[in-house]
Design an enzyme around this catalytic site. Structure first.
Site, PDB file in Angstrom:
ATOM      1  N   LYS A  95       0.802  -1.224   0.000  1.00 28.47           N
ATOM      2  CA  LYS A  95       0.000   0.000   0.000  1.00 28.47           C
ATOM      3  C   LYS A  95       0.838   1.279   0.000  1.00 28.47           C
ATOM      4  CE  LYS A  95      -4.350  -1.610   1.992  1.00 28.47           C
ATOM      5  NZ  LYS A  95      -5.366  -1.357   3.039  1.00 28.47           N
ATOM      6  N   TYR A 258     -14.222  -8.667  10.601  1.00 26.97           N
ATOM      7  CA  TYR A 258     -15.469  -9.297  10.162  1.00 26.97           C
ATOM      8  C   TYR A 258     -15.410 -10.827  10.224  1.00 26.97           C
ATOM      9  CZ  TYR A 258     -13.016  -9.502   5.613  1.00 26.97           C
ATOM     10  OH  TYR A 258     -12.099  -9.704   4.609  1.00 26.97           O
TER      11      TYR A 258
END
Length: 317
Positions: A95, A258
Site C-alpha cells: 500500500k 469481520y
C-alpha cells in the site's frame, strides 16, 4: 493496434442469449481486466465481490488476484499500463510501496501515504484509498452520520489511518487516537499532524497504556472504532474493552474485524445495551464498492453482494 483503438473502460456486455438478455460471466476480446496485488492474497473475497457485480450489472470486466510482494511490484504496476488494465486494488505489503510507481494521488491517499486502488486512464495511473470511504459509507447505510461527532479510534495502522483521514475530511469534529507505542506510533504522529494541517478536525494521540484516559475518552465519544487486529484470529478471544460499563447506550461501537462475525468487543458492547454495534463487513463491501465506482462509473449492487456472500452466515449469527 493504435493507442486509441481500444478503450480500457469497462463497458456493457454486447453479447446476448436467446432470451435477449446479456450473457453474464462472459470473457471475450473486449473484456477489461482489473485485479488485486498483494501477498498473500488467495483467501481474498474481492474476486467474488467484483466478478458477481460485473455479472449482475452486465459489465464486460474480470477481476483476478495476483500474489505480488514488494519485490515484483514495479513490474506488476508497469503491467497495468502494458496490458491496458483498468486498474487494480492493492493490499499489504504494497500500500505504501506502490506510490513511487504511480503518476498521481488522490488527496486522501496523499494524507494517508497509502493506496489501495489504482485507476488507469490511458496510461496515467492514479492512486486512491477507499478504506476510509468504506467506513463512513457503511455507517451512512445504517442512517448514521459522522459529521460533528466525537470519535475514539483504537489503532494507527493500515485500517485506522484511512478511517481517521476520511472521517476528518467528511466532518467528524474530533478524533482521539489511542495506540500502543509500537512501530505504528510514528505513523500515528504523522497522521495527527497531517489531519491538523489539512482539516478542521481536532485530533489527538494517546498511549493505549493510559487506560484511564482511554476509558474517559470512550465515555465522552459518539463513536468508538477498533481498527486493530484484536478480536481477529488468533486473537479472537481478546478485546481492548473488557468492561461493558465503559460504553453508553446511544453510541456507535464499530469493529473493523469481520471474521469472526461477532467479535468479543461486539459481545461486550451488546451486553452494555449499545444500540449501534457493527462488524467490518459493511466497511469491506463499501470500500470495494468505492473502487468499483472508480473503475466503472457505476454503483456496485451492494445488497446483492451482501446476500450472496454473507446471507448464510448472517442467518446463523
Amino acid at each position: 493496434m493504435t493507442e486509441d483503438s481500444r478503450s480500457n473502460k469497462i463497458e456493457d456486455i454486447k453479447i446476448t442469449g436467446l432470451d435477449g438478455k446479456p450473457i453474464t460471466g462472459w470473457l471475450d476480446g473486449h473484456t477489461i481486466l482489473v485485479g488485486l496485488m498483494a501477498y498473500p492474497i488467495r483467501h481474498s473475497m474481492s474476486p467474488t465481490m467484483h466478478n458477481n457485480s460485473f455479472a449482475k450489472l452486465g459489465l464486460n470486466g474480470a477481476y483476478l488476484c495476483f500474489e505480488i510482494g514488494n519485490d515484483k511490484l514495479e513490474g506488476a504496476v508497469n503491467a497495468i499500463r502494458t496490458l491496458d488494465m483498468r486498474g487494480s486494488n492493492v493490499s499489504m505489503p504494497n500500500k505504501k510501496e506502490v506510490i513511487k510507481y504511480l503518476d498521481k494521488l488522490s488527496p486522501a491517499s496523499e494524507m494517508c501515504d497509502a493506496v489501495n486502488t489504482i485507476v488507469n486512464d490511458h496510461g496515467t495511473l492514479t492512486g486512491y484509498t477507499t478504506d476510509g470511504i468504506g467506513f463512513v459509507q457503511s455507517l451512512k447505510d445504517e442512517g448514521i452520520s459522522i459529521k460533528d461527532k466525537v470519535m475514539t479510534l483504537a489503532g494507527a495502522g493500515g485500517a485506522a489511518t484511512p478511517i481517521a483521514v476520511q472521517s476528518a475530511l467528511d466532518g467528524v469534529k474530533e478524533i482521539r487516537i489511542f495506540n500502543i507505542q509500537d512501530d505504528k506510533w510514528a505513523q500515528a504522529e504523522k497522521n495527527v499532524k497531517t489531519i491538523q494541517e489539512k482539516t478542521d478536525c481536532k485530533v489527538s494521540l494517546t498511549d493505549l497504556a493510559d487506560q484511564d484516559a482511554f476509558k474517559k475518552s470512550i465515555a465522552e465519544s459518539d463513536i468508538y472504532c477498533d481498527a486493530t487486529g484484536v478480536g481477529m484470529k488468533p486473537l479472537e478471544d481478546m478485546t481492548l474493552v473488557e468492561d461493558p460499563s465503559w460504553f453508553h447506550k446511544d453510541m456507535v461501537v464499530f469493529d473493523t474485524v469481520y471474521a469472526p462475525r461477532t467479535t468479543k468487543l461486539m459481545k461486550v458492547a451488546q451486553k452494555a445495551g449499545v444500540k449501534h454495534v457493527f462488524d467490518g463487513i459493511g466497511m469491506m463491501i463499501e470500500q470495494g464498492a468505492a473502487s468499483f465506482k472508480l473503475w466503472t462509473g457505476k454503483d456496485m449492487p451492494t445488497d446483492y453482494i451482501r446476500e450472496i456472500m454473507f446471507s448464510d452466515e448472517e442467518k446463523n449469527k
